[in-house]
Design a protein around this motif. Sequence first.
Motif, PDB file in Angstrom:
ATOM      1  N   UNK A 190      16.445 -20.402  39.014  1.00 55.81           N
ATOM      2  CA  UNK A 190      16.538 -20.414  37.251  1.00 55.81           C
ATOM      3  C   UNK A 190      16.120 -21.721  36.953  1.00 55.81           C
ATOM      4  N   UNK A 191      14.705 -21.585  35.661  1.00 54.23           N
ATOM      5  CA  UNK A 191      13.885 -22.542  35.385  1.00 54.23           C
ATOM      6  C   UNK A 191      14.050 -22.719  33.722  1.00 54.23           C
ATOM      7  N   UNK A 192      14.471 -23.951  32.953  1.00 51.83           N
ATOM      8  CA  UNK A 192      14.235 -24.547  31.558  1.00 51.83           C
ATOM      9  C   UNK A 192      13.057 -23.735  30.730  1.00 51.83           C
ATOM     10  N   UNK A 193      11.874 -24.332  31.049  1.00 50.60           N
ATOM     11  CA  UNK A 193      10.764 -24.733  31.051  1.00 50.60           C
ATOM     12  C   UNK A 193      10.105 -23.393  31.054  1.00 50.60           C
ATOM     13  N   UNK A 194       9.748 -22.983  29.620  1.00 48.39           N
ATOM     14  CA  UNK A 194       8.455 -21.525  28.680  1.00 48.39           C
ATOM     15  C   UNK A 194       6.971 -22.091  28.616  1.00 48.39           C
ATOM     16  N   UNK A 195       6.893 -21.200  28.081  1.00 44.84           N
ATOM     17  CA  UNK A 195       5.616 -21.379  27.980  1.00 44.84           C
ATOM     18  C   UNK A 195       4.614 -20.745  29.122  1.00 44.84           C
ATOM     19  N   UNK A 196       3.078 -21.022  29.962  1.00 43.97           N
ATOM     20  CA  UNK A 196       3.126 -20.178  30.620  1.00 43.97           C
ATOM     21  C   UNK A 196       3.594 -21.019  32.624  1.00 43.97           C
ATOM     22  N   UNK A 197       5.008 -21.736  32.189  1.00 45.38           N
ATOM     23  CA  UNK A 197       5.256 -22.461  32.860  1.00 45.38           C
ATOM     24  C   UNK A 197       5.568 -21.198  33.872  1.00 45.38           C
ATOM     25  N   UNK A 198       6.620 -20.082  34.042  1.00 47.58           N
ATOM     26  CA  UNK A 198       6.780 -18.911  35.259  1.00 47.58           C
ATOM     27  C   UNK A 198       5.220 -18.768  36.282  1.00 47.58           C
ATOM     28  N   UNK A 199       4.480 -18.752  35.511  1.00 48.90           N
ATOM     29  CA  UNK A 199       2.950 -17.667  35.850  1.00 48.90           C
ATOM     30  C   UNK A 199       2.686 -19.726  36.775  1.00 48.90           C
ATOM     31  N   UNK A 200       2.361 -20.485  36.138  1.00 54.27           N
ATOM     32  CA  UNK A 200       2.096 -21.635  36.963  1.00 54.27           C
ATOM     33  C   UNK A 200       2.460 -22.042  37.738  1.00 54.27           C
ATOM     34  N   UNK A 201       3.680 -21.808  38.542  1.00 54.43           N
ATOM     35  CA  UNK A 201       4.335 -22.855  39.010  1.00 54.43           C
ATOM     36  C   UNK A 201       4.659 -21.542  40.267  1.00 54.43           C
ATOM     37  N   UNK A 202       4.497 -20.520  39.904  1.00 52.19           N
ATOM     38  CA  UNK A 202       4.587 -19.742  40.969  1.00 52.19           C
ATOM     39  C   UNK A 202       3.126 -19.406  41.298  1.00 52.19           C
ATOM     40  N   UNK A 203       2.304 -19.726  40.692  1.00 53.35           N
ATOM     41  CA  UNK A 203       0.740 -19.749  41.692  1.00 53.35           C
ATOM     42  C   UNK A 203       0.515 -20.968  42.043  1.00 53.35           C
ATOM     43  N   UNK A 204       1.680 -21.919  41.649  1.00 49.48           N
ATOM     44  CA  UNK A 204       0.769 -23.683  42.042  1.00 49.48           C
ATOM     45  C   UNK A 204       1.546 -23.712  43.918  1.00 49.48           C
ATOM     46  N   UNK A 205       2.838 -23.627  43.614  1.00 48.58           N
ATOM     47  CA  UNK A 205       3.418 -24.030  44.367  1.00 48.58           C
ATOM     48  C   UNK A 205       4.771 -22.322  45.263  1.00 48.58           C
ATOM     49  N   UNK A 206       5.194 -22.004  44.140  1.00 50.45           N
ATOM     50  CA  UNK A 206       5.938 -20.757  45.003  1.00 50.45           C
ATOM     51  C   UNK A 206       5.403 -19.827  45.777  1.00 50.45           C
ATOM     52  N   UNK A 207       4.186 -19.896  45.551  1.00 48.34           N
ATOM     53  CA  UNK A 207       2.896 -18.519  45.938  1.00 48.34           C
ATOM     54  C   UNK A 207       2.862 -19.294  47.571  1.00 48.34           C
ATOM     55  N   UNK A 208       2.205 -20.569  47.261  1.00 47.42           N
ATOM     56  CA  UNK A 208       2.324 -21.054  48.922  1.00 47.42           C
ATOM     57  C   UNK A 208       3.332 -21.544  49.791  1.00 47.42           C
ATOM     58  N   UNK A 209       4.723 -21.681  49.129  1.00 46.44           N
ATOM     59  CA  UNK A 209       5.502 -21.683  49.663  1.00 46.44           C
ATOM     60  C   UNK A 209       6.367 -20.188  50.519  1.00 46.44           C
ATOM     61  N   UNK A 244      12.351 -15.938  40.165  1.00 51.13           N
ATOM     62  CA  UNK A 244      11.699 -16.868  39.276  1.00 51.13           C
ATOM     63  C   UNK A 244      12.563 -16.355  38.218  1.00 51.13           C
ATOM     64  N   UNK A 245      13.660 -17.035  37.234  1.00 58.64           N
ATOM     65  CA  UNK A 245      14.407 -16.980  36.277  1.00 58.64           C
ATOM     66  C   UNK A 245      14.110 -17.532  35.184  1.00 58.64           C
ATOM     67  N   UNK A 246      13.606 -17.533  33.792  1.00 58.53           N
ATOM     68  CA  UNK A 246      13.771 -17.825  32.530  1.00 58.53           C
ATOM     69  C   UNK A 246      15.398 -18.710  32.240  1.00 58.53           C
ATOM     70  N   UNK A 247      15.656 -19.533  31.821  1.00 59.38           N
ATOM     71  CA  UNK A 247      17.457 -19.638  31.299  1.00 59.38           C
ATOM     72  C   UNK A 247      17.409 -20.543  30.500  1.00 59.38           C
ATOM     73  N   UNK A 248      16.785 -21.024  29.424  1.00 59.52           N
ATOM     74  CA  UNK A 248      16.431 -21.733  28.769  1.00 59.52           C
ATOM     75  C   UNK A 248      18.429 -22.853  28.262  1.00 59.52           C
TER      76      UNK A 248
END
Length: 471
Positions: free
Chosen positions: A65-84, A95-99
Amino acid sequence: MVKKLLTRSKAAMLLLLLILFAAGPLLEACDRGLHGGRVSGLPSDAPPSEEGASGSGGPVTISFWFPWGGGFKQEFYDTVVRPFEDANPDIKVELTFVENSNNSQSSEKLLTAVAGGTGPDVAMVDRFIVSEWAAKGALEDVTEEARAEGIAGIYYPAVWSETQYAGRTYALPWNVDTRAMFYNKTLMKQAGLDPEKPPQTIAELDAMAARMFKTGAAGKFDQVGFIPWQAQGFLYTYGWAFGGEWERGGKLTPNDPRNVTALAWMQGYGKQYGAGQLAAFADELRQANLHPFLSGRVGFVIEGNWLLNDLPRANFEWGVAPMPTIDGGSQVTWAGGWSFAMPKGAKHREQAWRFMRFVAGKEGSLLWAGRVAGKNDLTCVPEVNAQLGLDAQEPLDVFVKLLQHARIRPVTPVGGYMWDELVRAQNLAVKGQGDPQALLDGVKRHLDARLSAMERSRSVSGGPLGDPRYD
């Protein structure tokens, strides 16, 4: 007749089962494309589920769970989560957005989920509230995992201490920010000042700022030199700049004499230039959706390194320097930032730790800060900052160098409450509605009372501090 019907029914059922068996792979592929997110590279924002997590022989799915909106989810997945996931094929990350709640750094939804046993395996948590959540029993203790890997040594000491509570580890630091002074060289020139010599002391700042205030025909400010409480101009900021302390010997010290002096200095700007006039000027910029400094009408402002992302749009010359202090002989800043924590009751502890360790470690930090859009991001890992050359990248280097001796807000279970109390005292002071000494004495009483109440509650109900490890 009945026998014939039963026979036909069995035949129909068999045919249906054969069809479903044959269509199974196709249905599964469609489901992945529509809901699972594996085709698009992103899981859905559905609530965490045990389905497919274990027992099927496939990858374990952990929830994040993360609280950052905008394009963070896609960017974080592509940049860090996918390599993990590529490096750990036995783990998938949902990944779930929870404000957060009411524009705060805390999430009541997350706390409620943890209390109900439905929390995620990993959550992004502001380091400032880690100790508060640890005291509530909302986070898993990951001390042994951290010790086994010797991970503490890779971080700046100050940011690592923010993840500790009562001698135990409850999170891993991720990103970090620091504060410095941005100054408008154009306005300095117009005021007859040397634009290459920004103020180093509080007295120099006051004198330079005084030469930049300009009023229009209606008596309103068209331009100001400095408003102490703008941007990152919090009492915390100036308490340290005046040599004050917020904690000493395990006791909170909001009414340290130098903190009182800092608040009196802030109040002095309201008295000298008019708190109402300064507020009207700030409101005008806010209504125009302008950052005070980017407007080009403010001489000096204390702000974080994130402002560097917007400054290419500035139509004036500017610079960055360590913020002025009372004596000018020391460089002062304070750091904040986010962390990765394991909420209490995490269902997949081992996999959650591996994810935290990757994302907040050297590999994940390098991937995130090294992306194109992250050119002004700082990591909590000195080695990564050096590898990216951030300590030699002007003007970001000012912030990187300040990290070596950055202060942090007190690690205390009443950290959020202390912040609110100090903001309240600051607002009253700058409006001339209270004496600085009396206001901060009041903050001290309120904090001590809150801590005493928490201690009494724990002694009755038990909790983290009731564990003999914390005695």
